[in-house]
Design a protein around this motif. Structure first.
Motif, short mmCIF file in Angstrom:
data_model
loop_
_atom_site.label_atom_id
_atom_site.label_comp_id
_atom_site.label_asym_id
_atom_site.label_seq_id
_atom_site.Cartn_x
_atom_site.Cartn_y
_atom_site.Cartn_z
N HIS A 73 -44.66 30.63 40.75
CA HIS A 73 -45.19 30.27 39.43
C HIS A 73 -44.35 29.16 38.80
N GLN A 77 -52.48 33.54 36.65
CA GLN A 77 -51.20 33.67 37.34
C GLN A 77 -51.33 33.22 38.79
N ASP A 130 -50.86 27.83 36.76
CA ASP A 130 -49.50 27.35 36.49
C ASP A 130 -49.48 25.83 36.37
#
Length: 781
Positions: free
Chosen positions: A429, A505, A510
């Motif tokens: 991430h 996510q 991201d």
């Protein structure tokens, strides 16, 4: 007509003699235009009277009296004047025909005379203004003993002027170091100091300064800059040996009494030909006479193709200057007949480089203005690249604390905590978020550098000058807020992208959030960013991109550390029901950001544009809600209708670009920026505080709220008699863009303070009252 009036004003400011103005037959000497008489009827009351010639007037706010020892004076009492709006000072009161003023006070018992310092300024109705005047008057007090006040100056009879203006004149910034009885009348600036510039080749200019007989030029009071040629800047002028001179104003200096030729190398980051304007500011004096305020000349040039300078150094090819007779010797200026000075010689240049030929240029006479500001040295020169990259990293890190960016960072941290994923996933991430930030910064940096290479002014945040971009940001903030509030989620039949990108996510979510963080950070210039960006805008393209990447790395650093440092990740709160509530709370900063951007759009295009975009936002919300409602019921027709409504909501984004900007009036107590007005004020030796700002600039608004809009700042302006000049860069303004480029500024805010006979001082991006007060007091001194 405006040019004629402006030129006349400059000449009157430069010379203590109104007879040197363009209409010398029609203008009176200052002490005949305003005849001052002073008399003390009693020991506690002094009367002052100005008899004002027809066609002339005095300013009330520019009139003051200060009493010396022996008389405790109160406030000067003046009658109400005629109210008018003045092009120089705004709303003022003036006096025609006559001004009678009273100075109340108490004389010491043994005082026979009192010395008054009287200041005043006036203009002719034709539009020509005199420099500020100061007269020292010694007044006999009634009831004094026979010996008191002996030697006091007596007022002349018959209403004649009390004083010779040459004997004592501290106004207008003109110094009179010599004897008034032996001085010749000073010449207008363009006759006293000639200036020429030609192109030798693509890497060098040749300048010629020609002081008139009886005048001299300061070497170190000269500054040179190029306008309109991005990627090309002036190097260090190659001055020949001058004459050492002990100057009462500047100490030991080097001056030139004769014509001097000065090669000026150019630093080039681009090789192609380009038009340019050379801006030369210099200062000189009359021998045993006046010293002129800084004067500016602008010369238009056509620069041919040249060689790119290695490592930013100027390319200098050998130059041979044909010696030219000066016509006189510096040691004996009196030997020259001022009425018959030698004719100026043409510039003669022979270059040993066949890469370019000399071409004559014509000075832009209309821009021969006294006191145009000059840029400081190139930002970052002498600093190591490592230090600049460190500044960029710190500036990007501080951006995370800005009100627009903080909710985006909080959203990603919240999502990471909520997911409860492994350390490996947390690192992924962080890396994808960082990649989004870096790509966005690279794109902005490449666009800025491309525009500058094409000769267009573009600074940090320039995209916010365009209403369509502001409108798109309003929609983006609004949509993110709706998603956080649970009004809709994207996914399912729309390409299977899952939830809203801002909350996802996965790699796409991201990456998108990193791009979003960069976009919403563009209205801000954080501390440390200014020097780094200034370096980037003047460095080679590859080095500039390193600086932009360092800024991006600083912005991404907090989330990157959370992903890679387990100790920080363990400090994140445990997942729970509270996180859904917190996610919904984060929607409101997004709504507030959208409202602020909507306000900026109103400043750019008016209240009608705000209403149009609000209607579009309502249609956008309806379309998203309708799409979400039908998606869960698998109603394709309803989903299609929702998509159509979303597309129709984009029409107002185009519509606001068709609207004209509203008229913007200058705020009370400020003067709208223009190069001509700044030149006038500097020629008048005024202290000037220039504030270059924009409504979309968060840092600008913070400085204005914390410092510039407060009474303490206004009081400081009054103490030093400074002019507050305001430049609004909310919309595209070529004059302000040129001013920013002249000072090597990367964008707004830019704060510059000017003082009489001093170079401009650029203040830090983040202001405090102490910084501003110190700069104004130094400028006044």
């Amino acid at each position: 007509m405006l040019l004629r009036r402006f030129t006349a004003l400059c000449l009157l400011t430069l010379c203590a003699f109104p007879a040197l103005a363009l209409d010398e037959k029609d203008l009176l000497p200052v002490d005949k235009a305003f005849v001052l008489e002073v008399q003390a009827d009693t020991r506690d009351r002094i009367e002052l009277r100005w008899d004002i010639a027809p066609g002339y007037y005095l300013y009330r706010h520019r009139t003051s009296v200060k009493a010396g020892p022996g008389f405790s004076a109160g406030a000067l009492q003046m009658p109400a004047g005629e109210k008018k709006h003045d092009e120089f000072f705004g709303d003022v009161e003036t006096y025609h025909r006559q001004l009678k003023a009273t100075l109340p006070g108490t004389a010491d018992p043994g005082a026979g005379t009192v010395t008054l310092e009287v200041r005043y300024q006036g203009c002719a109705d034709a539009g020509v203004c005199y420099p500020p005047q100061k007269r020292t008057v010694e007044v006999r007090l009634p009831g004094a003993s026979a010996g008191a006040g002996a030697g006091a100056a007596a007022a002349p009879a018959g209403g004649a002027p009390l004083f010779n203006p040459l004997a004592r004149n501290d106004g207008g910034g003109l110094k009179l170091p010599g004897s008034a009885a032996t001085q010749s009348l000073p010449l207008p600036s363009e006759q006293a100091f000639g200036f020429e510039a030609i192109v030798d080749d693509g890497n060098r200019l040749l300048l010629r300064f020609t002081p008139a007989p009886g005048y001299y030029l300061y070497r170190d009071r000269t500054s040179l800059a190029l306008e309109g040629a991005a990627g090309i800047r002036t190097g260090k002028p190659q001055w020949p040996a001058g004459t050492s001179h002990r100057d009462e104003h500047f100490g030991n200096v080097v001056v030139y009494f004769d014509q001097v030729d000065v090669p000026l190398p150019l630093h080039r980051e681009r090789a192609d030909a380009s038009p340019a304007t050379l801006v030369a500011t210099f200062q000189g004096c009359q021998t045993d006479g006046i010293c002129y305020p800084p004067m500016t000349r602008r010369v238009r040039l056509a620069l041919p193709a040249g060689k790119v300078s290695p490592s930013g150094e100027a390319m200098v090819t050998p130059l041979v200057i044909t010696p030219l007779p000066s016509g006189r010797k510096p040691a004996d200026p009196a030997a020259i007949d001022p009425a018959n000075p030698p004719a100026p010689q043409p510039l003669v240049v022979r270059s040993n480089d066949n890469g370019g030929g000399a071409s004559a240029t014509t000075p832009d006479a209309s821009a021969d203005n006294a006191g145009r500001s000059q840029p400081p040295g190139n930002a970052g020169e002498g600093d190591s690249l490592a230090w600049i990259l460190l500044l960029a990293l710190a500036g990007g890190l501080v951006l995370n604390l800005m009100p627009c960016v903080l909710p985006v960072l909080s959203l990603k941290v919240l999502g990471l905590a909520q997911s409860g994923e492994s350390r490996q996933h947390a690192r992924r991430h962080a890396l994808w978020y960082t990649l989004g930030v870096l790509v966005a910064f690279t794109a902005i940096g490449a666009l800025v550098l491309a525009l500058r290479a094409a000769g267009q002014a573009a600074g940090w945040g320039f995209q916010l000058q365009h209403p369509w971009f502001i409108a798109a940001l309003v929609y983006l903030m609004f949509v993110v807020g709706l998603s956080l509030s649970g009004v809709f989620t994207l996914g399912g039949n729309l390409g299977g992208v899952g939830q809203s990108l801002a909350q996802r996510q996965d790699a796409a979510g991201d990456f998108f959030t990193g791009v979003l963080a960069c976009v919403v950070a563009s209205p801000c210039i954080a501390p440390f960013m200014g020097p780094a960006l200034a370096y980037a805008f003047t460095a080679p393209a590859a080095v500039a991109m390193l600086v932009f990447l360092a800024l991006g790395l600083g912005l991404a650093l907090p989330f990157l550390l959370i992903g890679f440092v387990p100790a920080l990740a363990r400090r994140l709160p445990r997942p729970g029901a509270w996180m859904e509530t917190f996610k919904q709370v984060l929607a409101f900063p997004m709504y507030l950001t959208a409202i602020w951007l909507l306000w900026v759009l109103g400043k750019q295009r008016g209240i009608d544009a705000m209403a149009l975009l609000l209607a579009g936002a309502a249609l956008l919300a309806l379309g998203l809600w309708w799409f979400e409602r039908n998606r869960w019921r698998s109603r394709r027709a309803g989903m299609a209708l929702g998509a159509v409504l979303v597309l129709l909501a984009l029409v107002p984004v185009w519509g606001v670009t068709r609207m004209e900007p509203p008229a913007r009036a200058a705020s009370e107590g400020t003067v709208a920026y223009s190069p001509e007005m700044l030149d006038r004020l500097r020629a008048d030796n005024r202290v000037v505080f220039v504030n270059m700002t924009a409504d979309w600039c968060v840092t600008c608004k913070a400085n204005e709220r914390n410092v510039l809009d407060r009474d303490t700042f206004r009081d400081t302006l009054k103490r030093v008699d400074a002019v507050y000049m305001h430049g609004d860069w909310t919309n595209v303004d070529p004059q302000i863009s040129a001013f920013l480029e002249q000072h090597k500024a990367v964008g707004v805010p830019l704060y510059v303070v000017y003082g009489p006979g001093a170079p401009p001082r650029v203040l830090p991006t983040v202001l405090t009252q102490a910084i501003v007060e110190d700069a104004l007091l130094r400028a006044a001194r």
